[in-house]
Scaffold this motif. Structure first.
Motif, PDB file in Angstrom:
ATOM      1  N   ARG A 211     -19.465  16.326 -28.791  1.00  0.00           N
ATOM      2  CA  ARG A 211     -19.117  17.750 -28.535  1.00  0.00           C
ATOM      3  C   ARG A 211     -18.284  17.731 -27.545  1.00  0.00           C
ATOM      4  O   ARG A 211     -17.322  18.490 -27.307  1.00  0.00           O
ATOM      5  N   ALA A 212     -18.570  17.254 -26.221  1.00  0.00           N
ATOM      6  CA  ALA A 212     -17.996  17.317 -24.805  1.00  0.00           C
ATOM      7  C   ALA A 212     -16.468  16.893 -25.281  1.00  0.00           C
ATOM      8  O   ALA A 212     -15.796  17.334 -24.806  1.00  0.00           O
ATOM      9  N   ALA A 213     -16.524  15.793 -26.010  1.00  0.00           N
ATOM     10  CA  ALA A 213     -14.883  15.274 -26.157  1.00  0.00           C
ATOM     11  C   ALA A 213     -14.038  16.157 -26.824  1.00  0.00           C
ATOM     12  O   ALA A 213     -12.968  16.379 -26.366  1.00  0.00           O
TER      13      ALA A 213
ATOM     14  N   ASP B  96     -15.313  12.422 -35.675  1.00  0.00           N
ATOM     15  CA  ASP B  96     -16.248  11.827 -34.895  1.00  0.00           C
ATOM     16  C   ASP B  96     -17.640  12.709 -34.737  1.00  0.00           C
ATOM     17  O   ASP B  96     -18.505  12.320 -34.797  1.00  0.00           O
ATOM     18  N   LEU B  97     -17.434  14.057 -34.306  1.00  0.00           N
ATOM     19  CA  LEU B  97     -18.553  15.044 -34.276  1.00  0.00           C
ATOM     20  C   LEU B  97     -19.188  15.015 -35.634  1.00  0.00           C
ATOM     21  O   LEU B  97     -20.576  15.112 -35.590  1.00  0.00           O
ATOM     22  N   GLU B  98     -18.572  15.391 -36.593  1.00  0.00           N
ATOM     23  CA  GLU B  98     -19.187  15.645 -37.975  1.00  0.00           C
ATOM     24  C   GLU B  98     -19.827  14.412 -38.513  1.00  0.00           C
ATOM     25  O   GLU B  98     -20.812  14.684 -39.140  1.00  0.00           O
ATOM     26  N   THR B  99     -19.716  13.309 -38.130  1.00  0.00           N
ATOM     27  CA  THR B  99     -20.336  12.036 -38.591  1.00  0.00           C
ATOM     28  C   THR B  99     -21.250  11.611 -37.559  1.00  0.00           C
ATOM     29  O   THR B  99     -21.786  10.443 -37.629  1.00  0.00           O
ATOM     30  N   ALA B 100     -21.896  12.416 -36.433  1.00  0.00           N
ATOM     31  CA  ALA B 100     -22.905  11.898 -35.623  1.00  0.00           C
ATOM     32  C   ALA B 100     -24.129  11.476 -36.262  1.00  0.00           C
ATOM     33  O   ALA B 100     -24.590  12.597 -36.934  1.00  0.00           O
ATOM     34  N   THR B 101     -24.568  10.517 -36.042  1.00  0.00           N
ATOM     35  CA  THR B 101     -25.856  10.149 -36.903  1.00  0.00           C
ATOM     36  C   THR B 101     -27.130  10.237 -36.296  1.00  0.00           C
ATOM     37  O   THR B 101     -28.257  10.298 -36.650  1.00  0.00           O
ATOM     38  N   SER B 102     -27.042  10.925 -35.059  1.00  0.00           N
ATOM     39  CA  SER B 102     -28.267  11.110 -34.337  1.00  0.00           C
ATOM     40  C   SER B 102     -28.040  12.355 -33.198  1.00  0.00           C
ATOM     41  O   SER B 102     -26.857  12.661 -32.852  1.00  0.00           O
TER      42      SER B 102
ATOM     43  N   ALA C 268     -14.070  10.157 -43.866  1.00  0.00           N
ATOM     44  CA  ALA C 268     -13.875  10.677 -42.961  1.00  0.00           C
ATOM     45  C   ALA C 268     -14.367   9.689 -41.676  1.00  0.00           C
ATOM     46  O   ALA C 268     -13.662   9.572 -40.590  1.00  0.00           O
ATOM     47  N   ALA C 269     -15.617   9.271 -42.056  1.00  0.00           N
ATOM     48  CA  ALA C 269     -16.090   8.233 -40.854  1.00  0.00           C
ATOM     49  C   ALA C 269     -15.241   6.949 -40.749  1.00  0.00           C
ATOM     50  O   ALA C 269     -15.450   6.494 -39.370  1.00  0.00           O
ATOM     51  N   ALA C 270     -14.648   6.646 -41.843  1.00  0.00           N
ATOM     52  CA  ALA C 270     -13.590   5.318 -41.505  1.00  0.00           C
ATOM     53  C   ALA C 270     -12.462   5.844 -40.644  1.00  0.00           C
ATOM     54  O   ALA C 270     -11.594   4.857 -40.547  1.00  0.00           O
TER      55      ALA C 270
ATOM     56  N   GLU D 174      -8.056  15.883 -35.335  1.00  0.00           N
ATOM     57  CA  GLU D 174      -8.698  15.591 -36.429  1.00  0.00           C
ATOM     58  C   GLU D 174      -9.700  14.306 -36.161  1.00  0.00           C
ATOM     59  O   GLU D 174     -10.766  14.373 -36.785  1.00  0.00           O
ATOM     60  N   LYS D 175      -9.382  13.533 -35.351  1.00  0.00           N
ATOM     61  CA  LYS D 175     -10.304  12.482 -35.059  1.00  0.00           C
ATOM     62  C   LYS D 175     -11.461  12.710 -34.218  1.00  0.00           C
ATOM     63  O   LYS D 175     -12.472  12.385 -34.466  1.00  0.00           O
TER      64      LYS D 175
END
Length: 564
Positions: free
Chosen positions: A550-552, A536-542, A109-111, A531-532
């Motif tokens: 989340r805003a996007a 992106d949100l699920e793989t937020a690292t900080s 997913a991150a890739a 889906e993209k």
């Protein structure tokens, strides 16, 4: 056409591949790949290592380079151990493996490969027994993946070469990876690969090669017996890289943890593993004897198969030079992706069948039986999946209230207590009333599915009443009541996001809203955009990354307000 995915869950390395309209490719999963390994074609290989870093799980190269607190070769434990230790945590084997599957899912997913990897074909060694097959499927399921099928690694390897193999050709697959050796003869007929013979060694692979090589090299290095555990670990990793380099070069140098280098040669490596190479002869000759005839193609896969000494040894026995054209480390995953494409309907010019590596039966006691009983075969070795067989039995005594049914997997030519024979499960079956044994006959039906999971049905022969139904490949002592707790363990250890930071409740609610209320009802282009943004949100690292992502997603959802 939707992409189809295959996973080679290997002992030392794992690979994710996908089949698309443009062909089959392996997917890079590990951003932590060291530069010194990149030129050895490891860029699409994920080391099958799990570690802990300050209490957080890490995987692949990040775990492999740790000096301590890591678990390697969890797959080798599937057939034996019930629990493993990572750092100071003791986990069930399935939970540890599920964490690794979850990491593969999250890295895909991150890739940007897929928003959620929720189904795949997963490969297993051809000589895997019922418990190991069950645990493989269970581990993927605990990670949230549906296993479309478990297929034998040699079959998957042959499928990677399928378009280079002509019709009515016989293929021998020599699969020597990190932990196991599998040798399989397959017949290619009208795009179908049918296993005709298979033999393996469960604990013979790259790990054993590394041990033998280290045992030969370390005594040559002055002062090595005084190294710390961390220095030994560092040297072993560098020696592993040297082993791989010696498949291309006749000599190389290994960095020493105390400074400087030590020279090693291909000749030293080959001398140190000569006994291991000789052990590969027996399964080769067994397969050639059980399925006689000319071999048209020799397919060699697995990292250990890259060594020139083993390629020459096997080619001499088989009488055919190894086929080229597919990376031996990637072929199994690529074949699994093709199998997934077949099952999903996107690959239409190939098919596959697989067969049993061991005989399956039950233990019976007759007047002339040895004390441990006899192996009564229901499904013979090399039987094509799916397989179904029924046989009739009677209790040992008149008016018997119950019988103990033992499901055995192995070699019927050997005694029940031989190490090649494994009792997968045993349980008591209540008889239908107390009758003379001549009138109390019952039938036992074995059904073996494509995924290699065995189902058992016991019926009273006179009335047809069902006396017992069991899924035997659950294995010795497995308890399905534990599954919810195991799933919670995986979620807790991975923190709900594949080892990454857990999303805030607001972000989790937003993702659920997007998935449940919008994604199923929008056009393909809008779905891809959503889906993209979800990925992106699920793989937020900080915590700093989350608000912008989340805003996007919120902005895109406003374009579909009519669905909310």
């Amino acid at each position: 056409m939707s992409d189809a995915f295959g996973i080679d869950f290997g002992t030392t390395n794992s690979v994710l591949a996908r089949s698309t309209a443009g062909g089959v490719e392996a997917v890079p999963l590990d951003p932590d790949l060291p530069l010194e390994w990149a030129d050895l074609e490891f860029d699409r290989v994920l080391p099958s290592v799990i570690g802990l870093d300050r209490g957080n799980p890490v995987f692949g190269w990040a775990a492999k380079r740790q000096r301590a607190g890591k678990l390697e070769a969890v797959k080798r434990l599937f057939a034996t151990d019930d629990s493993v230790t990572i750092g100071d945590q003791e986990l069930k084997v399935e939970v540890a493996a599920a964490m690794f599957f979850r990491h593969i899912q999250q890295q895909a997913a991150a890739a940007g490969i897929v928003s959620r990897l929720d189904r795949a074909v997963v490969t297993i060694p051809a000589n895997s027994r019922g418990l190991a097959r069950y645990r493989t499927k269970l581990s993927a399921g605990l990670a949230g993946m549906e296993v479309l099928a478990l297929i034998n690694e040699p079959t998957a390897a042959a499928m990677a070469f399928a378009h280079a193999i002509g019709q009515n050709q016989r293929v021998l697959v020599f699969d020597w990876g990190g932990g196991t050796l599998d040798v399989t003869v397959l017949q290619a007929f009208d795009g179908v690969f049918i296993e005709q013979a298979s033999k393996g060694v469960q604990r013979l692979g790259g790990l054993d090669v590394d041990e033998a090589f280290a045992a030969a090299v370390l005594p040559r290095i002055a002062g090595s017996n005084g190294w710390t555990a961390e220095q030994h670990a560092l040297f072993r990793l560098d020696l592993e890289r040297a082993k791989i380099e010696l498949s291309r070069e006749t000599a190389t140098r290994v960095p020493l943890p105390t400074g400087g280098y030590h020279p090693v040669t291909r000749a030293i490596l080959e001398e140190s593993i000569a006994a291991l190479v000789k052990r590969t002869r027996e399964p080769l000759e067994t397969c050639l004897r059980e399925s006689p005839g000319r071999i048209d193609h020799l397919v060699m896969v697995g990292g250990s198969s890259n060594m020139p000494v083993i390629r020459a040894f096997v080619a001499d026995i088989v009488g055919v030079a190894p086929s080229d054209g597919v990376n031996p480390m990637l072929a199994i995953a690529q074949g699994a992706a093709i199998a997934a494409g077949i099952l999903q309907g996107s690959v239409t010019d190939l098919d596959f069948h697989v067969g049993t590596e061991h005989a399956l039966g039950t233990v019976v006691h007759n007047d002339s039986s040895p004390p441990d009983g006899e192996f009564s075969v229901l499904i013979r070795r090399n039987t094509k999946y799916p397989a179904r067989a029924t046989d009739s039995y009677v209790p040992a005594m008149d008016f018997q209230e119950k019988v103990n049914l033992q499901v055995i997997e192995g070699d019927p030519t050997k005694p029940i207590g031989h190490e090649d024979n494994v009792i997968l499960k045993n349980w008591d079956v209540e008889m239908a009333g107390q009758r003379l044994k001549s009138d109390a006959a019952f039938t036992v039906t074995y059904e073996y599915d494509l995924d290699g999971i065995l189902h058992v049905l016991v019926r009273d022969q006179r009335t047809g009443a069902v006396l017992s139904e069991q899924e035997v490949a659950v294995g010795a002592g497995e308890d399905r009541s534990q599954l919810p707790g195991m799933r919670r363990s995986v979620d807790s250890l991975m923190d709900g996001s594949g080892g990454q930071r857990k999303l805030s409740p607001e972000a989790q609610a937003l993702v659920r809203k997007a998935r449940d209320k919008v994604l199923p009802f929008v056009a393909d282009d809008d779905r891809a955009t959503l889906e993209k943004l979800i990925a992106d949100l699920e793989t937020a690292t900080s915590a700093e990354d989350e608000p912008g992502r989340r805003a996007a997603l919120e902005a895109e959802l406003r374009n579909h307000a009519y669905l909310l």
